[in-house]
Design an enzyme around this catalytic site. Structure first.
Site, PDB file in Angstrom:
ATOM      1  N   HIS A  99       0.879  -1.307  -0.067  1.00  0.00           N
ATOM      2  CA  HIS A  99      -0.098  -0.027  -0.138  1.00  0.00           C
ATOM      3  C   HIS A  99       0.710   1.346   0.083  1.00  0.00           C
ATOM      4  O   HIS A  99       2.196   1.363   0.329  1.00  0.00           O
ATOM      5  CB  HIS A  99      -1.020   0.087   1.241  1.00  0.00           C
ATOM      6  N   ASP A 101       0.631   4.994   1.729  1.00  0.00           N
ATOM      7  CA  ASP A 101      -0.203   5.601   2.880  1.00  0.00           C
ATOM      8  C   ASP A 101      -1.119   6.617   2.352  1.00  0.00           C
ATOM      9  O   ASP A 101      -1.039   7.471   1.914  1.00  0.00           O
ATOM     10  CB  ASP A 101       0.890   6.215   3.773  1.00  0.00           C
ATOM     11  N   HIS A 255       4.562   0.177   0.237  1.00  0.00           N
ATOM     12  CA  HIS A 255       5.735  -0.651   1.188  1.00  0.00           C
ATOM     13  C   HIS A 255       4.532  -1.876   1.778  1.00  0.00           C
ATOM     14  O   HIS A 255       3.455  -1.822   1.618  1.00  0.00           O
ATOM     15  CB  HIS A 255       6.056   0.033   2.160  1.00  0.00           C
ATOM     16  N   ARG A 270       5.315   6.467  13.662  1.00  0.00           N
ATOM     17  CA  ARG A 270       5.369   7.240  12.158  1.00  0.00           C
ATOM     18  C   ARG A 270       4.799   8.460  12.141  1.00  0.00           C
ATOM     19  O   ARG A 270       3.769   9.014  12.695  1.00  0.00           O
ATOM     20  CB  ARG A 270       4.564   6.284  11.322  1.00  0.00           C
TER      21      ARG A 270
END
EC number: 1.14.11.17
Length: 283
Positions: A99, A101, A255, A270
């Site tokens: 995917h 983000d 990723h 994150r």
């Protein structure tokens, strides 16, 4: 101390390891410029031994741009811009697909900074793949077919309702997120706003259909593109160590976090950097 960063490519298409920077302190303008251009060139970069706090991670991310606050994931205490990805037996990984983000918003993130806080003794690697390399590997007629097509991205594809029914508060937060994030369209081929390079911009995590073709054609195209983008030759794989940092360009990469470490625990922090509205411009 030298201001020059050491940048070592990890493959021909994507990935580099950087040394010579201390992210626990503010980078000089010179060093930040080197870091910024390394991310543009290599699409994802990695730094070892960076024991940064959530506040320091936020401050570094803010030098790249305004930050996104995630509608569902929990945040670090007192630092809403840092999401905590804490996975273990009682909270197993929920994103077992490739995917990009947060492509379910009008201006998907330009990038992200991921910090490794607690790791399993083995496993838990993350892989990134290059949408630029995947696009450039296509034949010219196929590139022409894809250029100008639009695809729908939907928050609910990676965040289905059944996962958010543990408490009424959690379910209400999910309903609010759905109301704020209706399905929307992005170009199938995206032009990078800085480099001008073209990249494939569909991902298994959020892309549901290509709207400019029939349903069967959409299924066939997406099936091919999801497989093509994630071919091993377009990838880099990172084996995490405690206090590692990854910084990537979310506009042109996808990723995948390997979920091979349960029942051990993995905690990552994150920061997500807001971007601009995706567009396609013929080269």
């Amino acid at each position: 101390m030298s201001e020059r960063l050491s940048i070592t490519p990890l493959g021909p298409y994507i990935g580099a390891q950087i040394s010579g920077a201390d992210l626990t302190r503010p980078l000089s303008d010179n060093q930040f410029e080197q870091l910024y251009h390394a991310v543009l060139r290599h699409q994802v970069v990695f730094l070892r031994d960076q024991a940064i706090t959530p506040q320091q991670q936020r401050a570094l991310a803010q030098r790249f741009g305004e930050l996104h606050i995630h509608p569902v994931y929990p945040h670090a205490e007192g630092v809403d811009e840092i999401i905590v990805l804490d996975t273990h037996n009682d909270n197993p990984p929920d994103n077992d697909n490739w995917h990009t983000d947060v492509t379910f918003i009008e201006t998907p993130p330009a990038g992200a900074i991921l910090a490794a806080k607690e790791l399993p003794s083995t496993g838990g690697d993350t892989l990134w793949t290059s949408g630029i390399a995947a696009y450039e590997a296509l034949s010219v007629p196929f590139r022409q077919l894809l250029s100008g097509l639009r695809a729908e991205h939907d928050f609910r594809k990676s965040f289905p309702e059944y996962k958010y029914r543990k408490t009424e508060e959690e379910h209400q937060r999910w309903r609010e997120a759905v109301a704020k994030n209706p399905p929307l369209l992005h170009p199938v081929v995206r032009t990078h706003p800085v480099s001008g390079k073209q990249a494939l911009f569909v991902n298994e995590g959020f892309t549901t259909r290509i709207v400019d073709v029939s349903e069967k054609e959409s299924e066939a195209l997406l099936s091919f593109l999801f497989a093509h983008i994630t071919k091993p030759e377009f990838q880099v794989r990172w084996r995490w160590q405690p206090n590692d940092i990854a910084i990537w360009d979310n506009r042109v990469t996808q990723h995948y976090a390997n979920a091979d470490y349960l029942p051990q625990r993995r905690i990552m922090h994150r920061a997500t950097i807001l971007g601009d509205k995706p567009f396609y411009r013929a080269g």
